[in-house]
Write a protein that holds these residues in place. Structure first.
Motif, PDB file in Angstrom:
ATOM      1  N   TRP A   1       0.419  -4.827  -4.578  1.00  0.00           N
ATOM      2  CA  TRP A   1      -0.635  -4.289  -3.715  1.00  0.00           C
ATOM      3  C   TRP A   1      -0.438  -2.784  -3.643  1.00  0.00           C
ATOM      4  CZ3 TRP A   1      -3.939  -8.082  -2.655  1.00  0.00           C
ATOM      5  CH2 TRP A   1      -3.459  -9.395  -2.641  1.00  0.00           C
ATOM      6  N   VAL A   2      -1.501  -2.086  -3.336  1.00  0.00           N
ATOM      7  CA  VAL A   2      -1.463  -0.623  -3.438  1.00  0.00           C
ATOM      8  C   VAL A   2      -0.380   0.010  -2.547  1.00  0.00           C
ATOM      9  CG1 VAL A   2      -3.233  -0.120  -1.684  1.00  0.00           C
ATOM     10  CG2 VAL A   2      -2.993   1.378  -3.679  1.00  0.00           C
ATOM     11  N   THR A   3      -0.131  -0.571  -1.381  1.00  0.00           N
ATOM     12  CA  THR A   3       0.880   0.015  -0.495  1.00  0.00           C
ATOM     13  C   THR A   3       2.246   0.043  -1.184  1.00  0.00           C
ATOM     14  OG1 THR A   3      -0.311  -0.905   1.389  1.00  0.00           O
ATOM     15  CG2 THR A   3       1.931  -0.132   1.800  1.00  0.00           C
TER      16      THR A   3
ATOM     17  N   GLY B   1     -13.963  -3.835  12.674  1.00  0.00           N
ATOM     18  CA  GLY B   1     -14.028  -5.021  11.806  1.00  0.00           C
ATOM     19  C   GLY B   1     -14.493  -4.602  10.431  1.00  0.00           C
ATOM     20  N   ARG B   2     -14.622  -5.563   9.548  1.00  0.00           N
ATOM     21  CA  ARG B   2     -15.156  -5.259   8.224  1.00  0.00           C
ATOM     22  C   ARG B   2     -16.671  -5.334   8.292  1.00  0.00           C
ATOM     23  NH1 ARG B   2     -12.150  -3.918   3.670  1.00  0.00           N
ATOM     24  NH2 ARG B   2     -14.172  -4.273   2.766  1.00  0.00           N
ATOM     25  N   GLY B   3     -17.323  -4.522   7.516  1.00  0.00           N
ATOM     26  CA  GLY B   3     -18.767  -4.575   7.439  1.00  0.00           C
ATOM     27  C   GLY B   3     -19.230  -5.598   6.412  1.00  0.00           C
TER      28      GLY B   3
ATOM     29  N   HIS C   1       3.689   3.296  14.156  1.00  0.00           N
ATOM     30  CA  HIS C   1       2.559   4.212  13.937  1.00  0.00           C
ATOM     31  C   HIS C   1       1.582   3.537  12.996  1.00  0.00           C
ATOM     32  CE1 HIS C   1       5.766   6.830  15.285  1.00  0.00           C
ATOM     33  NE2 HIS C   1       4.895   7.775  15.521  1.00  0.00           N
ATOM     34  N   ASP C   2       0.378   3.282  13.482  1.00  0.00           N
ATOM     35  CA  ASP C   2      -0.607   2.645  12.617  1.00  0.00           C
ATOM     36  C   ASP C   2      -1.113   3.651  11.589  1.00  0.00           C
ATOM     37  OD1 ASP C   2      -2.223   0.698  11.592  1.00  0.00           O
ATOM     38  OD2 ASP C   2      -3.717   0.753  13.193  1.00  0.00           O
ATOM     39  N   THR C   3      -1.395   3.161  10.375  1.00  0.00           N
ATOM     40  CA  THR C   3      -2.006   4.001   9.344  1.00  0.00           C
ATOM     41  C   THR C   3      -3.144   3.194   8.729  1.00  0.00           C
ATOM     42  OG1 THR C   3      -0.666   3.173   7.499  1.00  0.00           O
ATOM     43  CG2 THR C   3       0.267   4.984   8.765  1.00  0.00           C
TER      44      THR C   3
ATOM     45  N   GLN D   1      -7.051   2.408   2.065  1.00  0.00           N
ATOM     46  CA  GLN D   1      -7.521   1.331   1.201  1.00  0.00           C
ATOM     47  C   GLN D   1      -7.037   1.554  -0.228  1.00  0.00           C
ATOM     48  OE1 GLN D   1     -11.804   2.179   1.656  1.00  0.00           O
ATOM     49  NE2 GLN D   1     -11.919   0.242   2.761  1.00  0.00           N
ATOM     50  N   THR D   2      -7.158   0.515  -1.036  1.00  0.00           N
ATOM     51  CA  THR D   2      -6.851   0.646  -2.453  1.00  0.00           C
ATOM     52  C   THR D   2      -7.618   1.842  -3.023  1.00  0.00           C
ATOM     53  OG1 THR D   2      -6.600  -1.740  -2.578  1.00  0.00           O
ATOM     54  CG2 THR D   2      -6.911  -0.580  -4.664  1.00  0.00           C
ATOM     55  N   GLU D   3      -8.866   1.963  -2.638  1.00  0.00           N
ATOM     56  CA  GLU D   3      -9.717   3.024  -3.192  1.00  0.00           C
ATOM     57  C   GLU D   3      -9.266   4.420  -2.763  1.00  0.00           C
ATOM     58  OE1 GLU D   3     -10.746   0.201  -1.982  1.00  0.00           O
ATOM     59  OE2 GLU D   3     -12.421  -0.608  -3.129  1.00  0.00           O
TER      60      GLU D   3
END
Ligand code: 6R9
Length: 589
Positions: A263-265, A470-472, A358-360, A363-365
């Motif tokens: 995954w990208v992370t 949320g997600r769109g 700490h939230d970050t 996205q992959t993009e």
């Protein structure tokens, strides 16, 4: 330019948090570019060079680059000098096989040193690194190797036999399979060890255009096949800068990113950012295990820890007592990514670790962190934070389908605090994806009115903090992993009993969401438990980690006007929303 800004990178890295607040003020990507060395002689910019070569000479050569834990917990260190030799051998092995600039090298490996050697060797050779998640079933593996045009695959004999051998005939472009591990290489593969041992241990990174393709990460769409997000070498500027600001990385740190490089992370922050900073990266081969994780944090004296809300919630379930039995005094910075980080979890980390997670958000993009509660700023529990320096974010007014409303190519930016809109970013940051491989149209559709449209819904408060709503769209996030409903539906549709399928993310207290499939049956089939088990087994066999956890039979699946199964309505029903609220959901997508 002020005197403070002109300080050397090293000074800046050692600076205290108050300095970070100051540096932000004058930040520009162009300036951040000057923090990296670039290839000698002005021959460009290469991620592998920044991560390996420049530390492998001089004072950091003997520093530990990778601190690898095998399943038994035994530690094996790889220094920067050693990493340079091993990645050189791999790069030379690629060259000897005629693999060069732009060719795609896939990995399907557990978190072992060889994965890092292959990824970094590929980058140094200016080939393209495409890591796959080893828990993918044969179907997702085939789909991605095929779409990515993989010429080389690095895997293990076992994963090869289980996941790749059955589909090898469908992959004519796949020329070389290198297998890691002892024992004979299966037919059609060769030994990784033999290949690298036969190669020379020095390799000069060839000239690299910052726009050369470097990484290929597959991500899921609502409809259609997974999308291969293309990242270029210039992305390293953002990896470095966000590592500094959002993760508080410094050269002597011991950095543990718990995400898999599939995954990208796990690549941006499990490989690239910490190595470019010259830090020590913890590589753990094992899956989540609460006592082991605390032991790792303590024993390896982890200073910066980048993990996910699901993992933190699982630790919470094991109670604070377990955490308190460990000496976690080395831990300076905790960050989280991938799914909403609920305020309770932030409070819990504050209480148990003495510092908030700490939230970050990214996205992959986007390739790198875009919004975060960065070092030195007040954390608001439940908020994703603020755009990092150099990033311009906005919320766009939505149309009937829940996504940004585009009229004649234009969008409307919402300025009122609290208004919910689609989260959008102004293109131009270095790690922005440069395309979906072979899918020009989908790439174009990701932009409107001069913005990149994230697909997420958010709001912003009066102080500029962003809050995830949320997600769109219908994409599912389970334990931080993105799952496209279409990919799951396609596999279940292959079963002869299945007429139609709608797949949604069902809320789950720990994983955020789990995959649930609603299935309608063809005439002559009955909704019995044996069939349910058969479908669950089909999912597990073909999709493995992406498989549905729950299947419900429903002969009255709701449809959009264009005749597609309406996942949003299925989801609304699952959530118990009153029918009256559903009118806006009945839109064809
Ligand atoms: C890095 C990564 C991207 C999607 C994104 C959003 C969700 C990521 C989040 C978050 C709430 C956060 N997401 N970070 N939601 N709060 N801090 O996860 O990339 O796999 O492409 O997923 O994940 O929905 O759009 P990717």
């Amino acid at each position: 330019m002020s005197e403070r800004i002109r300080k050397t990178t090293a000074d800046r890295e050692r600076a205290n948090l108050a300095d970070y607040a100051w540096v932000r003020h004058d930040f520009s990507w162009q300036h951040a570019r000057s923090w990296l060395s670039g290839l000698p002689g002005g021959r460009g910019l290469n991620i592998g060079y920044e991560a390996v070569d420049r530390h492998a000479v001089g004072e950091r050569a003997g520093a530990v680059a990778l601190r690898c834990l095998d399943r038994s917990g035994a530690v094996r260190d790889v220094t920067y000098a050693e990493l340079a030799r091993r990645t050189s051998r791999f790069a030379n092995a690629l060259r000897a096989r005629g693999i060069g600039r732009g060719d795609r090298v896939f990995t399907l490996l557990g978190r072992t040193p060889e994965l890092y050697v292959a990824a970094l060797g590929t980058l140094r050779a200016v080939s393209v690194c495409a890591p796959l998640f080893p828990a993918f079933g044969p179907e997702p593996v085939r789909e991605r190797l095929h779409r990515g045009g993989g010429k080389v695959l690095v895997t293990t004999p076992e994963l090869y036999r289980r996941r790749v051998a059955p589909i090898r005939a469908d992959l004519p472009e796949l020329r070389h399979v290198l297998v890691v591990g002892d024992g004979p290489a299966p037919e059609g593969t060769e030994s990784f060890t033999a290949a690298v041992d036969a190669a020379a241990d020095t390799f000069e990174v060839p000239p690299t255009d910052p726009d050369d393709m470097a990484l290929l990460h597959f991500t899921s769409g609502t409809t259609g096949h997974p999308k291969g997000a293309v990242h270029v070498h210039e992305a390293v500027v953002a990896h470095y800068a966000t590592g500094l600001y959002a993760l508080d990385l410094r050269p002597d740190d011991v950095f543990w990113c718990t995400a898999d490089p599939g995954w990208v992370t796990g690549t941006s922050y499990g490989i690239v950012a910490p190595l470019v900073h010259g830090a020590t990266v913890v590589v753990d081969a094992a899956e989540f295990d609460a006592p082991r994780w605390y032991d790792t944090l303590q024993r390896l004296r982890v200073t910066n820890w980048y993990t996910a809300p699901t993992a933190l919630r699982m630790l919470m379930r094991h109670g604070a007592e377990l955490a308190r039995r460990h000496d976690l005094s080395a831990l300076r910075f905790i960050a989280s990514v991938g799914e909403p980080l609920n305020p309770e979890t932030v409070m819990w980390t504050r209480e148990v670790f003495g510092r908030p997670a700490h939230d970050t958000w990214w996205q992959t993009e986007t390739g790198a962190i875009m919004i975060s509660n960065y070092a030195g700023m007040d954390v608001k529990p439940g908020s994703m934070g603020r755009p990092i320096p150099g990033v311009e974010a906005a919320l766009l007014e939505r149309g009937d389908d829940g996504r940004a409303r585009v009229v004649d190519g234009a969008v409307r930016v919402l300025d009122t605090p609290g208004a919910v809109g689609e989260l959008a970013l102004r293109p131009g940051w270095p790690s922005m994806f440069r395309g979906y491989l072979g899918d020009e149209e989908r790439y174009r559709a990701a932009f409107a009115g001069g913005w990149y449209l994230s697909g997420d819904l958010a709001r912003r408060d009066g102080e500029g903090y962003y809050w995830f709503v949320g997600r769109g769209d219908d994409i599912i996030k389970s334990a931080g992993h993105l799952i496209g409903p279409f990919e799951v539906e396609s596999v279940l549709m292959e079963h002869p009993a299945v007429a139609e399928v709608g797949v949604i993310g069902k809320p789950d207290a720990v994983a955020g969401e789990v995959v649930k499939a609603f299935v309608s049956l063809k005439p002559g089939y009955r909704p019995i438990d044996a069939l349910r088990l058969e479908l669950l087994a089909l999912g597990r066999r073909r999709l493995a980690a992406l498989a549905p956890k729950e299947i419900a039979f429903d002969q009255h699946l709701p449809h959009t006007r264009s005749g597609k199964v309406m996942r949003r309505l299925l989801k609304a029903r699952e959530l118990g929303l009153p029918e009256g609220d559903l009118s806006t959901l009945e839109v064809s997508r």
